[in-house]
Write a protein that holds these residues in place. Structure first.
Motif, PDB file in Angstrom:
ATOM      1  N   GLY A   1       0.820  -1.197   0.000  1.00  9.93           N
ATOM      2  CA  GLY A   1       0.000   0.000   0.000  1.00  9.93           C
ATOM      3  C   GLY A   1       0.854   1.246   0.000  1.00  9.93           C
ATOM      4  O   GLY A   1       2.083   1.176   0.085  1.00  9.93           O
ATOM      5  N   THR A   2       0.208   2.393  -0.112  1.00  9.77           N
ATOM      6  CA  THR A   2       0.909   3.677  -0.060  1.00  9.77           C
ATOM      7  C   THR A   2       0.321   4.513   1.074  1.00  9.77           C
ATOM      8  O   THR A   2      -0.872   4.408   1.387  1.00  9.77           O
ATOM      9  CB  THR A   2       0.770   4.456  -1.375  1.00  9.77           C
ATOM     10  OG1 THR A   2      -0.625   4.690  -1.631  1.00  9.77           O
ATOM     11  CG2 THR A   2       1.368   3.674  -2.533  1.00  9.77           C
TER      12      THR A   2
ATOM     13  N   GLY B   1       6.248  -3.282   3.428  1.00  6.81           N
ATOM     14  CA  GLY B   1       5.846  -3.240   2.031  1.00  6.81           C
ATOM     15  C   GLY B   1       5.097  -1.978   1.672  1.00  6.81           C
ATOM     16  O   GLY B   1       4.537  -1.859   0.581  1.00  6.81           O
ATOM     17  N   LEU B   2       5.085  -0.988   2.588  1.00  4.45           N
ATOM     18  CA  LEU B   2       4.404   0.273   2.329  1.00  4.45           C
ATOM     19  C   LEU B   2       5.346   1.260   1.653  1.00  4.45           C
ATOM     20  O   LEU B   2       6.545   1.269   1.932  1.00  4.45           O
ATOM     21  CB  LEU B   2       3.901   0.886   3.636  1.00  4.45           C
ATOM     22  CG  LEU B   2       2.772   0.154   4.354  1.00  4.45           C
ATOM     23  CD1 LEU B   2       2.525   0.774   5.723  1.00  4.45           C
ATOM     24  CD2 LEU B   2       1.490   0.171   3.520  1.00  4.45           C
ATOM     25  N   PHE B   3       4.785   2.095   0.792  1.00  2.00           N
ATOM     26  CA  PHE B   3       5.556   3.176   0.184  1.00  2.00           C
ATOM     27  C   PHE B   3       5.052   4.486   0.748  1.00  2.00           C
ATOM     28  O   PHE B   3       3.873   4.823   0.599  1.00  2.00           O
ATOM     29  CB  PHE B   3       5.412   3.165  -1.346  1.00  2.00           C
ATOM     30  CG  PHE B   3       6.314   4.160  -2.025  1.00  2.00           C
ATOM     31  CD1 PHE B   3       7.613   3.814  -2.353  1.00  2.00           C
ATOM     32  CD2 PHE B   3       5.882   5.439  -2.326  1.00  2.00           C
ATOM     33  CE1 PHE B   3       8.463   4.718  -2.974  1.00  2.00           C
ATOM     34  CE2 PHE B   3       6.715   6.365  -2.933  1.00  2.00           C
ATOM     35  CZ  PHE B   3       8.015   5.995  -3.259  1.00  2.00           C
TER      36      PHE B   3
ATOM     37  N   LYS C   1      -3.114   0.987   7.803  1.00  7.68           N
ATOM     38  CA  LYS C   1      -2.389   0.066   6.924  1.00  7.68           C
ATOM     39  C   LYS C   1      -1.608  -0.986   7.710  1.00  7.68           C
ATOM     40  O   LYS C   1      -1.191  -2.002   7.141  1.00  7.68           O
ATOM     41  CB  LYS C   1      -1.424   0.841   6.030  1.00  7.68           C
ATOM     42  CG  LYS C   1      -2.077   1.769   5.025  1.00  7.68           C
ATOM     43  CD  LYS C   1      -2.839   1.023   3.955  1.00  7.68           C
ATOM     44  CE  LYS C   1      -3.370   1.966   2.885  1.00  7.68           C
ATOM     45  NZ  LYS C   1      -4.162   1.249   1.860  1.00  7.68           N
ATOM     46  N   SER C   2      -1.418  -0.753   9.007  1.00  5.34           N
ATOM     47  CA  SER C   2      -0.666  -1.704   9.831  1.00  5.34           C
ATOM     48  C   SER C   2      -1.573  -2.584  10.675  1.00  5.34           C
ATOM     49  O   SER C   2      -1.086  -3.366  11.490  1.00  5.34           O
ATOM     50  CB  SER C   2       0.311  -0.946  10.746  1.00  5.34           C
ATOM     51  OG  SER C   2       1.269  -0.243   9.984  1.00  5.34           O
TER      52      SER C   2
ATOM     53  N   VAL D   1      -9.108  -7.576  -3.344  1.00  4.26           N
ATOM     54  CA  VAL D   1      -8.613  -6.247  -2.981  1.00  4.26           C
ATOM     55  C   VAL D   1      -8.431  -6.152  -1.474  1.00  4.26           C
ATOM     56  O   VAL D   1      -9.101  -6.837  -0.692  1.00  4.26           O
ATOM     57  CB  VAL D   1      -9.574  -5.139  -3.459  1.00  4.26           C
ATOM     58  CG1 VAL D   1      -9.526  -4.997  -4.961  1.00  4.26           C
ATOM     59  CG2 VAL D   1     -10.991  -5.414  -2.987  1.00  4.26           C
ATOM     60  N   SER D   2      -7.512  -5.284  -1.064  1.00  3.34           N
ATOM     61  CA  SER D   2      -7.258  -5.065   0.353  1.00  3.34           C
ATOM     62  C   SER D   2      -8.417  -4.304   0.991  1.00  3.34           C
ATOM     63  O   SER D   2      -9.029  -3.431   0.367  1.00  3.34           O
ATOM     64  CB  SER D   2      -5.958  -4.278   0.527  1.00  3.34           C
ATOM     65  OG  SER D   2      -5.804  -3.862   1.878  1.00  3.34           O
ATOM     66  N   THR D   3      -8.694  -4.623   2.243  1.00  2.00           N
ATOM     67  CA  THR D   3      -9.733  -3.914   2.997  1.00  2.00           C
ATOM     68  C   THR D   3      -9.117  -2.984   4.037  1.00  2.00           C
ATOM     69  O   THR D   3      -9.796  -2.560   4.974  1.00  2.00           O
ATOM     70  CB  THR D   3     -10.668  -4.910   3.706  1.00  2.00           C
ATOM     71  OG1 THR D   3      -9.876  -5.713   4.607  1.00  2.00           O
ATOM     72  CG2 THR D   3     -11.370  -5.813   2.708  1.00  2.00           C
ATOM     73  N   ALA D   4      -7.832  -2.642   3.871  1.00  2.00           N
ATOM     74  CA  ALA D   4      -7.143  -1.768   4.831  1.00  2.00           C
ATOM     75  C   ALA D   4      -7.585  -0.324   4.628  1.00  2.00           C
ATOM     76  O   ALA D   4      -6.810   0.541   4.210  1.00  2.00           O
ATOM     77  CB  ALA D   4      -5.630  -1.900   4.687  1.00  2.00           C
TER      78      ALA D   4
END
Length: 320
Positions: free
Chosen positions: A39-40, A63-65, A127-128, A225-228
């Protein structure tokens, strides 16, 4: 890679997207050893272990940008004290002073104010977290500040008001709508102006699962798809239905006047929050980091099933 094209008229190079032919050629090779992108983010955050992620660029551990854009964030203390956490909380008390929380007249701000702050903190670290509950802003009348409060959460997390969606007419339409919203990738999403009981199996699954899978509208393929996403909702006299009642925490607002829409805030939050966003982000992370630095002392409350990680960080830090 940066792709450039030469303009013969201006005699200058300008940046373009990767040509489609090149992209398809690279994709066709199939086997690439690339780092996973989970994710970003647009503001500093905490990793799942509670450590600070504040260096722009790709973070190997998550893995986050992280791309802060043009905004420069002050340094977040690694080990702030509990008193510094209280000072940070007072920043939010001042920020949210204009909202008519139902419990505002009690001896100290209670659950309604805490839910508002919880939504802000959740937006900073979503995101975490594997999952996070739905934060609901409700009031007996229109114009009480519900949508504004949702936008404050979005502006602190991303610098922009939150993305807004409406409910579908039935379960099938709602499921398709949720897939489209999650594919857009907005970090903060608000279901706005709900006029009927809120529930449904799709929303319940999105709130508790790390990924959501469904068929793309008009196509035979499915996507995951991510649910974050930090999910918010607003409504007048809002009620919840079925299993959703165990997945939501409400914040009640009541201006106590006949025409709440005629009230005015002492500051324009749509201007104030973007201007002071760096300070507000640091305040939120200070609250969370102080709790982590204190050893995450266990708080005396029942387990919040399905949202254990969120409860052990955001909820516990605020109670502490």
């Amino acid at each position: 890679a940066h792709w450039m094209k030469f303009n013969a008229k201006t005699k200058e190079w300008f940046e373009i997207d990767c040509p489609e032919r090149v992209a398809k050629t690279l994709e066709a090779r199939g086997n690439w050893i690339l780092k996973p992108l989970s994710g970003t983010i647009e503001a500093p955050t905490l990793r799942p272990d509670g450590s600070l992620l504040s260096t722009p660029g790709y973070d190997e551990a998550t893995g986050l940008f992280y791309d802060p854009g043009d905004l420069v964030f002050p340094e977040v203390k690694v080990s702030p004290t509990q008193e510094e956490a209280r000072e940070a909380l007072r920043v939010y008390e001042s920020l949210l002073a204009g909202f008519p929380f139902v419990d505002r007249d009690t001896d100290c701000p209670g659950s309604d104010f805490a839910v508002a702050v919880s939504a802000i903190l959740t937006g900073l670290v979503r995101k975490s977290l594997k999952s996070a509950p739905l934060h609901a802003f409700r009031a007996p009348k229109m114009g009480s500040g519900k949508s504004l409060l949702a936008d404050v959460v979005g502006m602190i997390a991303t610098g922009r008001p939150c993305a807004v969606m409406s409910l579908g007419e039935d379960a099938t339409e709602e499921r398709k709508r949720w897939l489209s919203v999650l594919m857009e990738g907005d970090p903060v999403v608000c279901i706005d102006n709900i006029e009927r009981p809120l529930g449904g199996s799709t929303l319940c699954s999105i709130l508790t699962q790390e990924n959501y899978k469904d068929r793309v509208l008009g196509m035979s393929r499915t996507v995951s798809v991510s649910t974050a996403v930090t999910l918010l909702c607003t409504g007048n006299n809002l009620v919840f239905d079925g299993d959703l009642t165990t997945r939501v925490i409400p914040c009640d607002l009541d201006a106590g006047v006949e025409r709440p829409e005629e009230r005015s805030f002492s500051v324009n939050l749509y201007e104030y929050v973007p201007e002071h966003r760096a300070e507000l982000v640091v305040a939120g992370l200070t609250i969370l980091r102080a709790y982590v630095a204190a050893g995450r002392p266990r708080q005396d409350f029942p387990t919040f099933g399905r949202f254990e990680e969120w409860s052990d960080l955001v909820r516990s830090a605020l109670v502490w």
